[in-house]
Enzyme design. Sequence first.
Site: not given
Length: 679
Positions: A276, A278
Amino acid sequence: MNSDIEKLRKKINEIDRKLIELLAERRKISKEVVVAKKESGKPIRDQQREMELLSKIISIGKEHNLDSHFVTKIFYEIIDDSVRLQQKYLQDYKPETGSGILRVAIQGIEGSYSYLATTQFFAHNEEELIFLYKETFDEVVNAVEKGEADYAVLPIENTTSGGINEVYDLLLHTTLSIVGEEKFQVKHCLIGTQDATISKLKKIFTHYQGASQCSKFLASLPNCEISFYTDTAMSARKIVEENNPAYGAIASEEAANLFNVKILKRNIANQSENYTRFLVCARKPKEVDPRIPAKTSLVMATSHTPGSLANAIAVFQKYNVNMTKLESRPILGNPWEEMFYLDFEGNPADPVIRQLLDELGKHTRFLKILGTYPSKDIVKTKLDYFKTGNTVIENNEVTGTAKIDEDKKQPKPEVKRSYKLASRDYKPEDTIIKVGDIEIGGDNFIVIAGPCSVESHDQIFACANEAKEHGAQILRGGCFKPRTSPYSFQGLGFEGLELLEAAGKTYGLPVITEVLAPDQVEAVARQADILQIGARNMQNFSLLKAVGRCHRPVMLKRGMMSSLDELLNAAEYILSQGNRQVILCERGIRTFETATRNTLDLSAIPILKELTHLPIIVDPSHAIGQRDKVVPLAKAAKVVGAHGIMVEFHPEPEKALSDPDQALRFDQFEEMMRDLRKL
Ligand code: PEP
Ligand code: MN
């Protein structure tokens, strides 16, 4: 005896102490270098110097019997540390208030992925980190806008489930700027209370992102109800509160430890490499020191006229600036209109980028810069063993290549071909296929090496180590074997593929394996980087169509009784289904000659290079079938202009379960690599 071990351990302890002291000293000097660079304005990375350094320490390692994979791994760690340290010196993240406390707002609670990514991002900061846990992304952004927090950390995209729409939509309206990014490897686990087992579970609490990234695993539990929950760490807390052995949750290992719950199964995501990204946002934009590789994010809308998006994007091509992301989102309230979110490598502090942005503005009806920030992609310096620039003879006049080039320009009689996409007429420039950071085609020469079949953990790991050590770029290994006799070894199947994938990951080598049937394609493509279609299947049209629908590059081997025209038509089957990443492989054809397993058709290489833009690999192993004659053919393949070779080798060739006669011994492979490098 014991005292001997004691003595040896003491020596090892002493060496370890020295290693740490030397690393600390290296860090100190590295800091001095960045200070000096600050004065001279030089970029913090110098890839040319790193390449020379890597090559030097590999050869010193060799003098001491240390394998190059080991030396390279350590080198990467050191360089990574040094780059991060130097970046931190040039770019630090301070609290707005100047206090010793850094307040960060995240969506979720302690143990959530946002929490873990934030901890990773601020790891080098001396300030105390204080989290403001919020329920929604909106509240996270608000907290920073109002000055309650210094930074907001927001997930923006995941490599399995894609962009996070809510965050994209927030970025459009917020006054915050992006000042940093973090990439976090997400490792989802299925967790439960101490008495829980997978078979007892009736209900699983999960964040919807977790559910979507683990959809395949969840589908294997049809009797479990899925209950969506605010975030992964909260799902973990929920099962602790409920304390019911029929309840499970999807969360990180860290969250499981934090809430003291049991891990029922690790790595349940659809893709093992699940990351992921960010964004770190602050109230004010932050200038990025020009010596740090930077990225800039922006959002734009182009006009509703033909070619307007293409014109906007062409500006990046004009200034030779690399775009790393393009995402579209609907404009709320304006049906069928889109906003484009775009990331590119560059820093508006650079006049070229400023000019690019000026020009881009002319092609848009809305343009907002979301921020510039240091890029988290630390590129690994690699040694290129086989750039074909250094070919044998370079003087055109002596070799007469000038004359050959003249001949090439002569008009050729028009031929009607039954394939289109595979032809040079359709695409004059060479196709270059990227697999990880390896390029196949064009001016590159690559080596694919490995055993005929994956046989065991030790065998494939030994092969991967050997391949890496001597500069091969791709690891091969058959898992599903097309054997002439049904009684011969048929391969280890998916169990073999697990081993192949693990060996490839360990040594940083992409892997190639053969697929035999259309219904295998999807599953094999999940683990292999390149799919191989074997000679016996070159005209298995349903298989060709199946790989044509898949996103992985395909290496198509020439059938043993097939003409080049048939090979190119087979490639056309794959290309016409959408998959434009096809590599051809000449592996010998059947002739009247019985002295060799097949006859290697080396003339096919220059002919194919004229007819097609696709890369061409030569497999001398299956052609000649005898290990002592593989090396001269491999060299010949390079000289006639192949884009690479594929060879079989084995730690103990006589014991190989398939094709034992043609498998090179490791020493022969090493010699071949050395010889190829000289060409
Ligand atoms: C192989 O590469 O393992 C193989 C079976 O080769 P081919 O299809 O060329 O016989
Ligand atoms: Mn073989």
